[in-house]
Design a protein around this motif. Structure first.
Motif, short mmCIF file in Angstrom:
data_model
loop_
_atom_site.label_atom_id
_atom_site.label_comp_id
_atom_site.label_asym_id
_atom_site.label_seq_id
_atom_site.Cartn_x
_atom_site.Cartn_y
_atom_site.Cartn_z
N VAL A 1 -24.50 17.80 14.08
CA VAL A 1 -24.76 19.04 14.81
C VAL A 1 -26.31 19.05 15.26
O VAL A 1 -26.75 19.49 16.18
N ALA A 2 -27.08 18.90 14.32
CA ALA A 2 -28.76 18.88 14.59
C ALA A 2 -28.92 17.76 15.55
O ALA A 2 -29.76 18.04 16.57
N ASP A 3 -28.41 16.58 15.26
CA ASP A 3 -28.64 15.37 16.32
C ASP A 3 -28.27 15.80 17.64
O ASP A 3 -29.17 15.52 18.77
N ARG A 4 -27.10 16.51 17.73
CA ARG A 4 -26.80 16.88 19.06
C ARG A 4 -27.68 17.91 19.74
O ARG A 4 -27.71 17.76 20.90
N ALA A 5 -28.03 18.90 19.03
CA ALA A 5 -28.83 20.06 19.70
C ALA A 5 -30.12 19.40 20.13
O ALA A 5 -30.92 19.62 21.09
N ILE A 6 -30.57 18.58 19.04
CA ILE A 6 -32.10 17.84 19.47
C ILE A 6 -31.94 17.13 20.83
O ILE A 6 -33.01 17.09 21.35
N ARG B 1 -16.96 25.46 10.84
CA ARG B 1 -17.97 25.34 11.63
C ARG B 1 -19.50 25.22 10.98
O ARG B 1 -19.47 25.71 10.10
N CYS B 2 -20.37 25.00 12.08
CA CYS B 2 -21.89 25.04 11.20
C CYS B 2 -22.77 25.80 12.12
O CYS B 2 -22.77 25.86 13.39
N LYS B 3 -23.40 26.63 11.54
CA LYS B 3 -24.23 27.60 11.92
C LYS B 3 -25.56 26.97 12.64
O LYS B 3 -26.01 26.17 11.91
N VAL B 4 -25.91 27.53 13.79
CA VAL B 4 -27.33 26.99 14.21
C VAL B 4 -28.28 28.01 14.46
O VAL B 4 -27.90 29.18 15.32
N ASP B 5 -29.52 27.94 13.84
CA ASP B 5 -30.53 29.23 14.06
C ASP B 5 -31.41 28.63 14.92
O ASP B 5 -32.08 27.43 14.52
#
Length: 247
Positions: free
Chosen positions: A14-19, A97-101
């Motif tokens: 998820v982090a990689d996708r957002a970045i 699901r994964c929360k994204v701040d």
């Protein structure tokens, strides 16, 4: 970990996708929070993604919408907090699901990290270790003083993270006095000094040498007048006992 919680690999995905999405929009970012801690070597599974976007042109809500517009797996839900106007960003997995701040410099005293100071860990941009530790110490203080019990519970994870980050920082010769850390705002440095004092008062002196090694000398315990008087009384009593036996 709950079966509904994302795995460590899923959080990284998820982090990689957002970045990647933000990079395609020429927006610099770096990770903080639990995922950043794990990338520095702390062995715990992060529960969500905390991502700082280095920009003054976009709001948090517009940045969230950017992700949703470019990947339908990102979605927004209204906050459950009373009177809140913001929405919470999630990334959907089957059955969990994964929360994204999404965070901005200045929010919660997060410093704006110069591009050349952002660290690369396992291919991820991460906030440097020292300010990450400083923010963790701030989180510990905030959680400890929070009015909601579920937030106060988070202080125990903070304690574990702080102790691990502190050991890693000392082992790597990281210090607040290093020229490479001169960009860190003086206000955050001063608040950290105060929090280190609070840490020692509540957690004891076991980490004193570690704090001193990274440039935050913990306060030395001073003998009060009462303790000095007590010591003098003990000396006088011992002298009287010795004189009685000598006789």
């Amino acid at each position: 970990m709950s079966r509904y919680s994302p795995t460590s690999q899923e959080v990284r995905t998820v982090a990689d996708r957002a970045i990647c999405i933000f990079a395609s929009l020429n927006l610099e970012c770096c990770l903080v929070g639990g995922l950043a801690c794990s990338l520095f070597g702390i062995s715990r599974t992060p529960g969500d993604v905390d991502l700082v976007i280095v920009t003054a042109l976009h709001s948090q809500e517009s940045l969230k919408r950017m992700l949703c517009d470019r990947d339908s797996n990102f979605f927004l839900v209204p906050s459950k907090k009373a009177f809140a106007t913001y929405k919470v960003l999630w990334y959907g997995y089957p059955y969990r699901r994964c929360k994204v701040d999404i965070l901005l410099p200045g929010i919660m005293n997060i410093p704006s990290v110069p591009k050349d100071r952002v660290e690369q860990r396992s291919g991820f941009p991460v906030m440097p270790l020292l300010p990450l530790l400083m923010l963790k110490l701030q989180a510990w203080e905030d959680h400890r003083n929070h009015y909601e019990s579920y937030m106060r519970e988070k202080q125990h994870t903070d304690v574990s993270d702080i102790r691990s980050l502190l050991k890693i920082a000392r082992r790597n010769g990281i210090s607040c006095g290093n020229a490479s850390n001169s960009w860190i705002p003086s206000s955050l440095v001063e608040e950290t000094k105060r929090r280190v004092k609070s840490w020692v008062e509540r957690m004891g002196s076991a980490e004193n040498h570690d704090w001193a090694a990274i440039g935050f000398d913990p306060p030395r315990q001073r003998r009060t007048k009462a303790s000095k008087a007590s010591a003098s009384d003990c000396d006088r009593l011992a002298e009287r006992l010795r004189s009685m036996y000598i006789r």
